[in-house]
Design an enzyme around this catalytic site. Structure first.
Site, mmCIF file in Angstrom:
data_model
loop_
_atom_site.group_PDB
_atom_site.id
_atom_site.type_symbol
_atom_site.label_atom_id
_atom_site.label_comp_id
_atom_site.label_asym_id
_atom_site.label_seq_id
_atom_site.Cartn_x
_atom_site.Cartn_y
_atom_site.Cartn_z
ATOM 1 N N ARG A 199 0.826 -1.211 0.000
ATOM 2 C CA ARG A 199 0.000 0.000 0.000
ATOM 3 C C ARG A 199 0.863 1.265 0.000
ATOM 4 O O ARG A 199 0.506 2.276 -0.614
ATOM 5 C CB ARG A 199 -0.923 -0.028 1.224
ATOM 6 C CG ARG A 199 -1.987 1.070 1.233
ATOM 7 C CD ARG A 199 -3.111 0.698 2.175
ATOM 8 N NE ARG A 199 -4.105 1.753 2.231
ATOM 9 C CZ ARG A 199 -4.304 2.534 3.297
ATOM 10 N NH1 ARG A 199 -3.584 2.353 4.387
ATOM 11 N NH2 ARG A 199 -5.229 3.474 3.279
ATOM 12 N N HIS A 212 0.361 4.405 -2.547
ATOM 13 C CA HIS A 212 0.101 5.767 -2.074
ATOM 14 C C HIS A 212 1.246 6.701 -2.420
ATOM 15 O O HIS A 212 1.036 7.913 -2.563
ATOM 16 C CB HIS A 212 -0.179 5.759 -0.568
ATOM 17 C CG HIS A 212 -1.556 5.303 -0.233
ATOM 18 N ND1 HIS A 212 -2.363 5.952 0.682
ATOM 19 C CD2 HIS A 212 -2.291 4.257 -0.693
ATOM 20 C CE1 HIS A 212 -3.537 5.321 0.767
ATOM 21 N NE2 HIS A 212 -3.505 4.291 -0.058
ATOM 22 N N ASN A 266 -4.234 8.754 4.471
ATOM 23 C CA ASN A 266 -3.048 8.181 5.106
ATOM 24 C C ASN A 266 -3.077 8.205 6.628
ATOM 25 O O ASN A 266 -2.511 7.320 7.284
ATOM 26 C CB ASN A 266 -1.797 8.933 4.637
ATOM 27 C CG ASN A 266 -1.566 8.820 3.147
ATOM 28 O OD1 ASN A 266 -2.010 7.871 2.509
ATOM 29 N ND2 ASN A 266 -0.873 9.793 2.562
ATOM 30 N N HIS A 290 -6.377 -5.633 -2.860
ATOM 31 C CA HIS A 290 -7.243 -5.766 -1.688
ATOM 32 C C HIS A 290 -7.559 -7.223 -1.363
ATOM 33 O O HIS A 290 -8.386 -7.493 -0.496
ATOM 34 C CB HIS A 290 -8.532 -4.971 -1.887
ATOM 35 C CG HIS A 290 -8.350 -3.502 -1.736
ATOM 36 N ND1 HIS A 290 -9.381 -2.588 -1.873
ATOM 37 C CD2 HIS A 290 -7.246 -2.756 -1.471
ATOM 38 C CE1 HIS A 290 -8.913 -1.362 -1.693
ATOM 39 N NE2 HIS A 290 -7.624 -1.445 -1.459
#
Length: 331
Positions: A75, A79, A107, A206
């Site tokens: 992740r 990001h 975040n 996911h």
């Protein structure tokens, strides 16, 4: 933000994945490289020959200590790349004169794994000071996390350098929110030069990890395109008020295994986030979800291709940027 534009300089990348019965399948893909060219996996062979093994060993240790850490490291790479490109801006701490991205809404109280990154970076600096960028560290750690959890491998393009800036504003606007409808998701990914197939493939990340109650409360209490038994099972850990930071698996079937169960869950209306279920909601991406639900190998191939492309978003290379010796701080 304007859509990321690829100038195609094609090169082969080898992708491999293992089936449960031990057979390895080797696939070749052709991917576009960003206009700021990255280099192949041999980039550090001379300057830091142990770089990849150091990262792999540290990631393996971190995941053995906590299986969830694989999803957290993956992740971080997402990001990072969605804000200013893949430049490790997400890792910068706030200072008296600088506000980073860690307190952005997507975040705050959510991103994790920074301590693992610190450990890896410290080991790299001990082996070859000032050589391996934090941005490359994130890209390799993401790949290694996926492999360790049973997913595909791919050749990580290297040569990224680290930013001296970050953007709280862009982190708040450019990282796709769990509340987005399909049209919003398509736009968000298109703004980064990623198409609908790549959206669906990358969303397969996911299949591992957890989400906080605050990100899916509205779905399990208010939405109708959700399996009733599934929604009821989540409410005990995510009350209508309170418990915002309680977590549930994004993929309740196999939350620590990188597989295609995420898509099977969507077919059964068991997507945890609103944005997840939007991929299978009588819309244009339903057929892609069906493809990945029925063929894990195709998902693995497309995921690897898509993350290679994402990892080439606006990299700093050559004399641009710098190599941060501490990923949290500008040198």
């Amino acid at each position: 933000m304007a859509a990321f534009s690829y100038s195609l300089s094609v090169s082969p990348c080898n992708i491999s994945f293992r089936y449960g019965f031990g057979v390895s399948l080797l696939l070749w893909c052709v991917v576009g490289m960003a206009s700021a060219q990255l280099s192949g996996q041999n980039f550090y062979n001379t300057t830091c020959p142990n770089a990849l093994s150091i990262i792999r060993s540290a990631v393996n240790t971190a995941i053995q200590n906590e299986a969830r850490m694989g999803a957290s490291l993956l992740r971080l790479h997402f990001h990072d790349c969605f804000v200013q490109g893949c430049d490790a801006s997400v890792l910068l701490d706030d200072t008296a004169n600088f506000t980073g991205e860690k307190t952005a809404a997507p975040n705050l109280n959510s991103l994790r794994g920074f301590d693992v990154v610190d450990t890896i970076k410290s080991q790299l600096e001990s082996s070859c000071p000032g050589v391996v960028s934090c941005a490359d560290l994130l890209a390799v750690a993401a790949r290694d996390s996926v492999v360790i959890l049973g997913g595909p491998s791919w050749t990580v393009q290297l040569g990224r350098r680290d930013s001296t800036t970050a953007s709280l504003a862009l982190a708040n606007t450019d990282i796709p929110a769990p509340t987005l409808n399909l049209s919003g998701l398509l736009t968000s990914f298109s703004n980064k030069g990623l198409n609908a197939q790549e959206l669906v493939a990358l969303s397969g990340a996911h299949t591992i990890g957890l989400a906080r109650c605050t990100t899916f409360r509205a779905r399990i209490y208010n939405e109708t395109n959700i399996n009733a038994t599934f929604a009821a099972s989540l409410r005990s850990n995510c009350p209508a008020s309170g418990g915002d930071n309680n977590t549930s698996p994004l993929d309740a079937t196999s939350p620590t295994t990188f597989d295609n169960a995420y898509y099977l869950n969507l077919q059964g209306l068991r997507g945890l986030l609103h944005s997840d279920q939007q991929l299978f909601n009588n819309g244009s991406t339903d057929s892609q979800v069906n493809t990945y639900g029925s063929n894990q190998g195709t998902f693995f191939t497309d995921f690897a291709n898509a993350i290679i492309k994402m990892g080439a978003l606006s990299p700093l290379t050559g004399t641009s940027g710098r190599i941060r010796t501490n990923c949290r701080r500008i040198n």
